[in-house]
Design a protein around this motif. Structure first.
Motif, mmCIF file in Angstrom:
data_model
loop_
_atom_site.group_PDB
_atom_site.id
_atom_site.type_symbol
_atom_site.label_atom_id
_atom_site.label_comp_id
_atom_site.label_asym_id
_atom_site.label_seq_id
_atom_site.Cartn_x
_atom_site.Cartn_y
_atom_site.Cartn_z
ATOM 1 N N UNK A 111 -58.573 -49.060 -57.419
ATOM 2 C CA UNK A 111 -59.508 -48.222 -56.676
ATOM 3 C C UNK A 111 -59.608 -48.644 -55.218
ATOM 4 N N UNK A 112 -59.416 -49.934 -54.940
ATOM 5 C CA UNK A 112 -59.598 -50.445 -53.587
ATOM 6 C C UNK A 112 -58.526 -49.933 -52.638
ATOM 7 N N UNK A 113 -57.238 -50.023 -53.011
ATOM 8 C CA UNK A 113 -56.226 -49.471 -52.102
ATOM 9 C C UNK A 113 -56.405 -47.988 -51.826
ATOM 10 N N UNK A 114 -56.859 -47.213 -52.851
ATOM 11 C CA UNK A 114 -57.054 -45.786 -52.599
ATOM 12 C C UNK A 114 -58.072 -45.556 -51.505
ATOM 13 N N UNK A 115 -59.180 -46.314 -51.584
ATOM 14 C CA UNK A 115 -60.206 -46.188 -50.560
ATOM 15 C C UNK A 115 -59.662 -46.640 -49.211
ATOM 16 N N UNK A 116 -58.933 -47.748 -49.206
ATOM 17 C CA UNK A 116 -58.392 -48.254 -47.950
ATOM 18 C C UNK A 116 -57.382 -47.276 -47.368
ATOM 19 N N UNK A 117 -56.542 -46.708 -48.241
ATOM 20 C CA UNK A 117 -55.546 -45.759 -47.749
ATOM 21 C C UNK A 117 -56.206 -44.535 -47.142
ATOM 22 N N UNK A 118 -57.311 -44.087 -47.763
ATOM 23 C CA UNK A 118 -57.992 -42.921 -47.216
ATOM 24 C C UNK A 118 -58.530 -43.222 -45.824
ATOM 25 N N UNK A 119 -59.119 -44.406 -45.655
ATOM 26 C CA UNK A 119 -59.614 -44.798 -44.338
ATOM 27 C C UNK A 119 -58.463 -44.895 -43.348
ATOM 28 N N UNK A 120 -57.327 -45.432 -43.799
ATOM 29 C CA UNK A 120 -56.168 -45.535 -42.915
ATOM 30 C C UNK A 120 -55.684 -44.154 -42.479
ATOM 31 N N UNK A 121 -55.691 -43.189 -43.397
ATOM 32 C CA UNK A 121 -55.277 -41.839 -43.040
ATOM 33 C C UNK A 121 -56.207 -41.249 -41.982
ATOM 34 N N UNK A 122 -57.517 -41.485 -42.128
ATOM 35 C CA UNK A 122 -58.468 -41.007 -41.122
ATOM 36 C C UNK A 122 -58.108 -41.587 -39.758
ATOM 37 N N UNK A 123 -57.885 -42.906 -39.713
ATOM 38 C CA UNK A 123 -57.608 -43.572 -38.444
ATOM 39 C C UNK A 123 -56.251 -43.154 -37.886
ATOM 40 N N UNK A 124 -55.258 -43.032 -38.753
ATOM 41 C CA UNK A 124 -53.928 -42.639 -38.295
ATOM 42 C C UNK A 124 -53.919 -41.214 -37.751
ATOM 43 N N UNK A 125 -54.669 -40.328 -38.398
ATOM 44 C CA UNK A 125 -54.757 -38.949 -37.902
ATOM 45 C C UNK A 125 -55.418 -38.931 -36.527
ATOM 46 N N UNK A 126 -56.478 -39.726 -36.370
ATOM 47 C CA UNK A 126 -57.141 -39.812 -35.070
ATOM 48 C C UNK A 126 -56.168 -40.338 -34.012
ATOM 49 N N UNK A 127 -55.470 -41.416 -34.332
ATOM 50 C CA UNK A 127 -54.551 -42.015 -33.364
ATOM 51 C C UNK A 127 -53.443 -41.041 -32.966
ATOM 52 N N UNK A 128 -52.951 -40.275 -33.945
ATOM 53 C CA UNK A 128 -51.870 -39.333 -33.648
ATOM 54 C C UNK A 128 -52.357 -38.219 -32.736
ATOM 55 N N UNK A 129 -53.520 -37.659 -33.026
ATOM 56 C CA UNK A 129 -54.048 -36.579 -32.187
ATOM 57 C C UNK A 129 -54.414 -37.121 -30.813
ATOM 58 N N UNK A 130 -54.986 -38.317 -30.768
ATOM 59 C CA UNK A 130 -55.349 -38.930 -29.483
ATOM 60 C C UNK A 130 -54.103 -39.135 -28.618
ATOM 61 N N UNK A 131 -53.008 -39.554 -29.255
ATOM 62 C CA UNK A 131 -51.754 -39.739 -28.516
ATOM 63 C C UNK A 131 -51.253 -38.410 -27.952
ATOM 64 N N UNK A 132 -51.366 -37.344 -28.724
ATOM 65 C CA UNK A 132 -50.925 -36.027 -28.246
ATOM 66 C C UNK A 132 -51.818 -35.523 -27.118
ATOM 67 N N UNK A 133 -53.091 -35.912 -27.134
ATOM 68 C CA UNK A 133 -53.976 -35.567 -26.022
ATOM 69 C C UNK A 133 -53.567 -36.311 -24.759
ATOM 70 N N UNK A 134 -53.296 -37.604 -24.894
ATOM 71 C CA UNK A 134 -52.940 -38.424 -23.734
ATOM 72 C C UNK A 134 -51.662 -37.926 -23.085
ATOM 73 N N UNK A 135 -50.667 -37.568 -23.892
ATOM 74 C CA UNK A 135 -49.372 -37.138 -23.353
ATOM 75 C C UNK A 135 -49.318 -35.643 -23.057
#
Length: 253
Positions: free
Chosen positions: A17-41
């Protein structure tokens, strides 16, 4: 003899159960980072209208991580949520962002002072390593490579300062001015070289790593003044369509 009542069954939480929760949080952060990068460029052009599905298709992330990221970026005033009309990448208002640069200057002074006062051996070692990297690659770094290192420098300074609240305050400001730097170095003729901004970052890292508080604050002010100089150029020379894609581009631009 009466049969004993069965004991209530405890719900067991497994390690899976722990990795699933961690992976979900990672997806949230990775999606933010990807969109933020597209905004910057400016892959997501200022002023552009699009849908949540467009962002899902562009990033490869599902609805929930993208929705989470969009809400954060809307709170940061980088994306505008328009009910019944979708999303808009916030146009760049140079006058507003120049005012916000003054806010960043004052917050950075506080953060830099804390970082210089509180930095431990591990923080200082990371900063000195980054300083050497910037010196060694000063004449060969691409803008994309520099922006990656710039994010890491921001993270180092905030980690050394040791106050989590500051990250939420500075994060959108860092994004705004990283985008200004990208546009300036990409579209202002004769201003593509990165040595000026690299030298400013080297001075900040060196002063903080050596715990020279006042010199660190002075170096931070010099960096902010360097960014302010970009506005002097952009206010008179930038094609307005780069700040808001709904504006017709200038002839010959």
């Amino acid at each position: 003899m009466a049969r004993s009542k069965s004991q209530p069954t405890l719900v067991e939480v497994t390690e899976n159960d722990v990795p699933r929760r961690r992976n979900r949080i990672n997806f949230f952060e990775l999606a933010y980072q990807r969109i933020e990068e597209m905004l910057v460029t400016c892959a997501l052009q200022p002023g552009r209208f699009l849908t949540m599905q467009d962002l899902q298709d562009m990033t490869g992330f599902g609805r929930t991580p993208v929705h989470h990221a969009v809400n954060r970026l809307a709170a940061d005033t980088l994306i505008v949520i328009r009910p019944r009309h979708g999303l808009q990448i916030a146009p760049i208002d140079l006058a507003r962002e120049r005012v916000l640069l003054r806010l960043r200057r004052d917050i950075e002074r506080f953060v830099i002072r804390l970082a210089a006062e509180r930095s431990g051996p591990s923080h200082r070692n990371q900063m000195l390593h980054m300083e050497r990297l910037l010196r060694d690659k000063r004449d060969s770094l691409t803008l994309a490579e520099f922006n990656t290192l710039d994010r890491r420098i921001d993270q180092m300074i905030l980690a050394a300062a040791g106050e989590p609240f500051l990250e939420h305050t500075l994060r959108p400001l860092h994004t705004l001015f990283r985008r200004i730097g990208f546009i300036h170095h990409s579209y202002m003729a004769g201003d593509a070289r990165l040595d000026g901004t690299i030298d400013c970052h080297i001075a900040v890292l060196n002063a903080v790593a050596n715990r020279h508080v006042e010199r660190a604050v002075e170096a931070s002010d010099t960096l902010i003044a360097f960014v302010d100089g970009m506005f002097d150029v952009m206010e008179t020379r930038i094609d307005p369509s780069l700040l808001d894609c709904s504006v017709e581009p200038l002839l010959g631009a």
